[in-house]
Write an enzyme that holds these catalytic residues in place. Structure first.
Site, PDB file in Angstrom:
ATOM      1  N   CYS A  31       0.916  -1.246   0.093  1.00  0.00           N
ATOM      2  CA  CYS A  31      -0.170  -0.044   0.009  1.00  0.00           C
ATOM      3  C   CYS A  31       0.789   1.397   0.124  1.00  0.00           C
ATOM      4  CB  CYS A  31      -0.981  -0.058   1.219  1.00  0.00           C
ATOM      5  SG  CYS A  31      -2.224  -1.214   0.996  1.00  0.00           S
ATOM      6  N   TYR A 169      -5.010 -12.334  -6.249  1.00  0.00           N
ATOM      7  CA  TYR A 169      -4.664 -12.169  -4.881  1.00  0.00           C
ATOM      8  C   TYR A 169      -5.222 -13.132  -3.967  1.00  0.00           C
ATOM      9  CZ  TYR A 169      -3.319  -9.293  -0.748  1.00  0.00           C
ATOM     10  OH  TYR A 169      -3.275  -8.789   0.353  1.00  0.00           O
ATOM     11  N   HIS A 172      -3.595 -13.162   2.672  1.00  0.00           N
ATOM     12  CA  HIS A 172      -4.050 -12.078   3.804  1.00  0.00           C
ATOM     13  C   HIS A 172      -5.689 -12.364   3.862  1.00  0.00           C
ATOM     14  CE1 HIS A 172      -0.414  -9.817   2.476  1.00  0.00           C
ATOM     15  NE2 HIS A 172      -0.160 -10.062   3.620  1.00  0.00           N
ATOM     16  N   ASP A 265       3.089 -11.614   8.791  1.00  0.00           N
ATOM     17  CA  ASP A 265       3.744 -11.257   7.639  1.00  0.00           C
ATOM     18  C   ASP A 265       4.641 -10.028   7.400  1.00  0.00           C
ATOM     19  OD1 ASP A 265       4.117 -11.425   4.652  1.00  0.00           O
ATOM     20  OD2 ASP A 265       2.353  -9.921   4.250  1.00  0.00           O
TER      21      ASP A 265
END
Ligand code: SF4
Length: 693
Positions: A31, A169, A172, A265
């Site tokens: 991000c 993706y 997460h 992570d």
């Protein structure tokens, strides 16, 4: 300088699907706060890394449709052709530096805040999010088909925008993982039950993505191969999935953790060493011969070369190391290893980016400023007024950074004068706190760069009075004398000292006294009063507990150190203090060293031999104010300008103090350097309505 042959393996090209990575350095998706709202910032930020040698450079997560609206967090988007044009800018700029551009197509599923979209979140089953306050709609078949169609459309837009790598993706614990994980998926149709059924949604997304990019783009998939908790899959199921999907994937991007366990992570350095994920991600090779990229806050090229040579990963992925030093690959290639600005694992980049809206970094003051301020991490314009001498008083983070940038801008002489025998300011002692050793890189990197600059002289052990500053002979003076912790317990709750608090007494201690002077409590029972809410209260508590004191932490906050939520440390700190036997008293406001009131107004008292005050810091501004008050005397001594930077202005994050020192040095030849120049703002104009509206 030449590259060390040990690092040659990191510069071997690698074929991934229809494209070639020019080397083994790869910026994984992360991000920025830019998304598609700040397309020029996005483009320049990623392109700077491409210029710095990263062979692949990716966006942050990129929502495929409004159903995956991340607001108030800031994601990229490929909802329509306007988004396509916004991200095409990034592709163009990245390609100018011979790097591949990647986009991480994304759907949050149940973890979707949707503050703009407002309609229900979607998930395989109607089970509330373990991460956000969301209870989703269980997806009907038509929802599945619609999301997949949106994915295909977004993948087509990605190809058209110029992306070379298109992701599915699934890490997460986002939507593809929600289908794969029995924790989220309780379906009884062909999308639930067996591993093959739970994998179906993800496999279909891969097929749709392959079809949409039509052989022109790499199809990558990001998977958390071990959730380290319930919200995903364990390594054996992950490897089974990799085997099932391998024929559809050109590049595996592997990590660990989940949305809730993101700290596993993006591990903070206090808790996780470099390469900590290898125990799980290093096993993916068992399931695939395709290229693998992994992460683990790696900044050491020897370690990177060792990993690539071993064959467990083919490519070294990086988010944080690429933020801290966008030119890391170039520096390895050119053998300039002592110039690598290593990430310290503090995770301040997380609150800066998302939801902060503009990425920032402790080590790299230029991160996020590439477009809006035009700052380049490695290039510095000669200053108009470089024929002047500059005196910087105080060699803490802000002073060191300021002196480096002034030196690089070519000032005739820069003197960095420090009152203490060693430079570093607070960085002399913060790395001595339990687990904070890597933070010492803030000082180490700056000390090395200062020593390389022939026009910068560092003078330690010289405390300058106002008269000495006036007579020093410099035309420009910068005061960077930092801040100190209140010795009387002035705090956010009462805005007053605590009655009876006086750090000259044996039983009242400040952080500096503990860390620098070796002052210790007179007995074994210690209370730490933390009104700061960041790492220092818990760290000092842990340190004293490790030394054998019986420590209780008292805080007016509802929870331990609330700011550490944003750096992903909160749960880990709580656990650490629990293990150390520390008792925590939340919602307690002290009014004296004897006690105070708890959250329901009851009297609170603690039997302790000493109180450590982590209440608030106070700027050490006396020297600045004395100089400033004598304006005429300054001019009489030939001083043209006086500035102050960092904690001396207001106590702040280390990242912000460094930024302040950097900014002043970048703008010291502007008309009014004390006031920041306006930056270039990106804002939607009335005519810039979505192409599909
Ligand atoms: Fe690393 Fe901290 Fe910079 Fe993030 S803010 S990249 S963790 S140094």
């Amino acid at each position: 300088m030449a590259r060390d042959p040990r690092h040659d393996v990191l510069f071997e090209p690698l074929r991934i699907g229809p494209k070639t990575l020019k080397n083994r350095f790869y910026q994984v998706p992360h991000c920025t706060g830019f998304g598609v709202q700040k397309p020029r910032s996005q483009a320049r930020y990623r392109a700077t890394k491409a210029e710095g040698g990263w062979a692949g450079v990716c966006t942050e997560y990129c929502a495929v449709s409004p159903e995956s609206d991340e607001t108030p967090f800031i994601s990229a988007r490929l909802w329509d052709d306007g988004d396509l044009r916004a991200l095409a800018l990034m592709c163009e700029e990245v390609h100018e530096h011979d790097a591949l551009a990647g986009v991480e197509l994304h759907h949050s599923g149940v973890h979707c805040p949707r503050r703009e979209y407002r309609l229900p979140a979607l998930a395989p089953s109607q089970l509330a999010s373990d991460y956000l306050l969301v209870t989703p709609k269980a997806m009907e078949k038509e929802d599945i088909r619609r999301v997949q169609a949106d994915w295909g459309t977004a993948a087509g837009r990605a190809r058209e925008a110029g992306f070379d790598i298109v992701y599915v993706y699934g890490a997460h614990s986002y939507l593809p993982m929600q289908f794969l994980s029995p924790f989220y998926n309780r379906r009884t149709d062909e999308y639930g039950g067996s591993l093959e059924n739970r994998a179906r949604f993800w496999l279909e997304l891969l097929e749709i993505t392959r079809e949409a990019v039509d052989g022109e783009c790499v199809v990558a998939s990001r998977i958390a191969v071990e959730a380290l908790g319930p919200a995903g899959v364990e390594i054996d199921d992950a490897l089974a999935f990799v085997r099932l999907a391998d024929h559809l994937v050109d590049l595996w991007d592997v990590n660990v953790g989940s949305a809730l366990e993101w700290s596993k992570d993006s591990g903070p350095s206090k808790f996780f060493p470099q390469g900590h994920q290898l125990g799980w991600t290093g096993r993916v090779r068992e399931a695939t011969a395709k290229p693998i990229v992994g992460v683990g806050r790696l900044t050491d090229p020897d370690r990177m070369a060792e990993i690539v040579s071993s064959g467990v990963w083919d490519v070294v992925g990086a988010a944080r190391p690429s933020i801290a030093d966008p030119f890391l690959p170039r520096k390895v290639e050119e053998g300039r290893l002592d110039e690598i600005r290593e990430c310290i694992g503090c995770n301040i980049c997380i609150p800066k980016a998302d939801p902060g809206g503009n990425i920032g970094c402790t080590q790299n003051a230029t991160a996020g400023e590439e477009f809006r301020r035009g700052w380049h991490p490695e290039r510095f314009e000669p200053a108009e007024n470089r024929d002047r001498d500059v005196l910087v008083v105080g060699a803490g983070p802000a002073g060191m950074e300021c002196a480096i940038v002034l030196g690089k801008r070519g000032f005739r002489r820069v003197h960095l004068v420090e009152a203490e025998e060693k430079i570093g300011g607070i960085m002399r002692w913060i790395p001595q706190l339990p687990g904070r050793g890597e933070w010492g890189r803030v000082l180490d990197w700056r000390a090395i760069q200062l020593a390389k600059l022939p026009n910068v002289e560092v003078i330690a052990g010289a405390r300058l009075s106002a008269a000495a500053v006036r007579e020093y002979g410099a035309e420009l003076v910068v005061i960077a004398t930092g801040a100190y912790w209140s010795p009387t317990g002035v705090n956010r709750v009462t805005h007053e000292p605590l009655a009876g608090a006086d750090a000259s007494l044996a039983h009242v201690l400040t952080p500096e006294q503990v860390m620098l002077e070796g002052k210790r409590p007179p007995g074994k029972r210690v209370a730490v009063y933390d009104c700061d809410g960041y790492f220092l209260g818990p760290d000092l508590t842990e340190k004293l507990a490790l030394e054998g004191y019986r420590v209780e932490l008292v805080t007016p906050f509802e929870e331990l150190a609330p700011f550490t939520h944003e750096t992903l440390e909160q749960a880990l700190l709580r656990r650490r203090l629990h293990e150390a036997g520390v008792r925590l008293h939340r919602g307690v406001a002290l009014d004296s060293v004897e006690g105070g009131r708890d959250e329901v107004g009851e009297r609170f008292e603690l039997a302790a031999d000493a109180l450590v005050l982590v209440t608030q810091r106070i700027s050490d501004e006396a020297l600045y104010l004395e100089l400033e008050a004598g304006g005429e005397a300054l001019r009489a001594e030939g001083i043209e300008a006086l500035y102050r930077i960092g904690d001396c202005v207001a106590p702040q994050l280390i990242a912000d103090a460094i930024f302040d020192g950097h900014r002043l040095a970048r703008e010291i030849d502007a008309e009014t350097p004390a006031v920041p120049l306006p930056w270039r703002r990106e804002r939607p104009l009335p005519e810039a309505v979505s192409a599909d509206a």
